[in-house]
Enzyme design. Structure first.
Site, short mmCIF file in Angstrom:
data_model
loop_
_atom_site.label_atom_id
_atom_site.label_comp_id
_atom_site.label_asym_id
_atom_site.label_seq_id
_atom_site.Cartn_x
_atom_site.Cartn_y
_atom_site.Cartn_z
N ASP A 109 0.81 -1.22 0.00
CA ASP A 109 0.00 0.00 0.00
C ASP A 109 0.84 1.27 0.00
OD1 ASP A 109 0.94 -0.28 2.57
OD2 ASP A 109 -0.98 0.15 3.55
N GLU A 192 9.52 -2.83 13.61
CA GLU A 192 10.76 -2.33 13.00
C GLU A 192 11.88 -2.25 14.03
OE1 GLU A 192 7.33 0.02 10.99
OE2 GLU A 192 7.83 -0.73 12.98
#
Length: 251
Positions: A109, A192
């Site tokens: 996306d 992350e």
């Protein structure tokens, strides 16, 4: 003749109305990138035929893999660690099949300037760059003062050692292979940070800064608007028309 290091693009995805549209957009970008191998990994128990068909006609070297989210996480209330099983499956594939090059977690996306793929190709350990349209600040990036690292700018720091967006870094395959335990944690919001910390020994001062020393935005966290599932087609009225075939391609 210059040898072009391979790029491994790891894209987690799942069945939804926007899936094929977003994978099509990313495929059209990757078709312009040299020596790329695309790992498209579905959070599903079976491969989506339309995804397989799309990948087959792009001409891009690819793997179509499966990595469903563990049931224990699906049943949890609140935020879920989406894409973690997919990305860890991609890391597993790299350990089994790759020996050199660079890998990058590219969500379907986002929007990518093809320049970012050439920027990351020279990564020796871990490289980073700015990501636009990210959190309320509109930006996630390392901060460089007089050309030297001085911290991170992000709308959600939350005590993270590496407060960066998933689209904002790439890693050398060799660097990963030297760290057999490196993995992404099932911890929403800290994926992350957890993954980058698992690459230890690795410190922020070792980051390789790309995109003209983090002065250019070459990837944007665009996030397509979610659509409701399409209504069923009236087969009595449209049974002998093209609408039947078209409806099979829409979630």
């Amino acid at each position: 003749m210059r040898i072009i290091p391979p790029l491994y693009i790891i894209t987690p995805t799942y069945r939804r109305p926007e899936q094929i549209a977003e994978l099509t957009r990313l495929a059209q970008t990757l078709m312009h990138v040299q020596n790329v191998h695309w790992l498209v990994i579905e959070d599903a128990k079976e491969k989506t035929p339309h995804v397989t068909e799309l990948l087959s006609r792009t001409g891009i070297s690819f793997e179509h893999l499966l990595a469903p989210m563990p049931e224990s996480y699906k049943l949890r209330k609140g935020s879920k660690p989406r894409g973690v099983s997919n990305r860890n499956r991609g890391l597993e594939w790299l350990r089994e099949n790759a020996t050199s090059g660079v890998f990058y977690f590219a969500d379907d996306d986002n929007t990518y300037d093809i320049k970012i793929f050439e920027e990351m190709r020279s990564t020796e350990k871990v490289s980073m760059w700015p990501v636009g349209l990210c959190t309320k600040t509109g930006l996630s990036t390392p901060i460089l003062k007089n050309g030297s690292f001085s911290g991170f700018f992000d709308g959600w720091i939350a005590g993270r050692k590496f407060p960066v967006d998933m689209a904002g870094f790439a890693v050398s395959v060799k660097f990963l292979l030297e760290r057999p335990r490196a993995a992404m944690p099932y911890k929403p919001g800290f994926e992350e940070d957890g993954f980058l910390k698992s690459l230890a020994p690795f410190e922020p001062k070792q980051i390789e800064f790309k995109a003209q020393n983090c002065t250019k935005i070459l990837v944007w966290h665009t996030q397509t608007r979610k659509n409701e599932p399409a209504l069923a087609i009236d087969t009595a009225k449209y049974g002998n028309t093209n609408l039947i075939m078209l409806r099979q391609q829409i979630v």
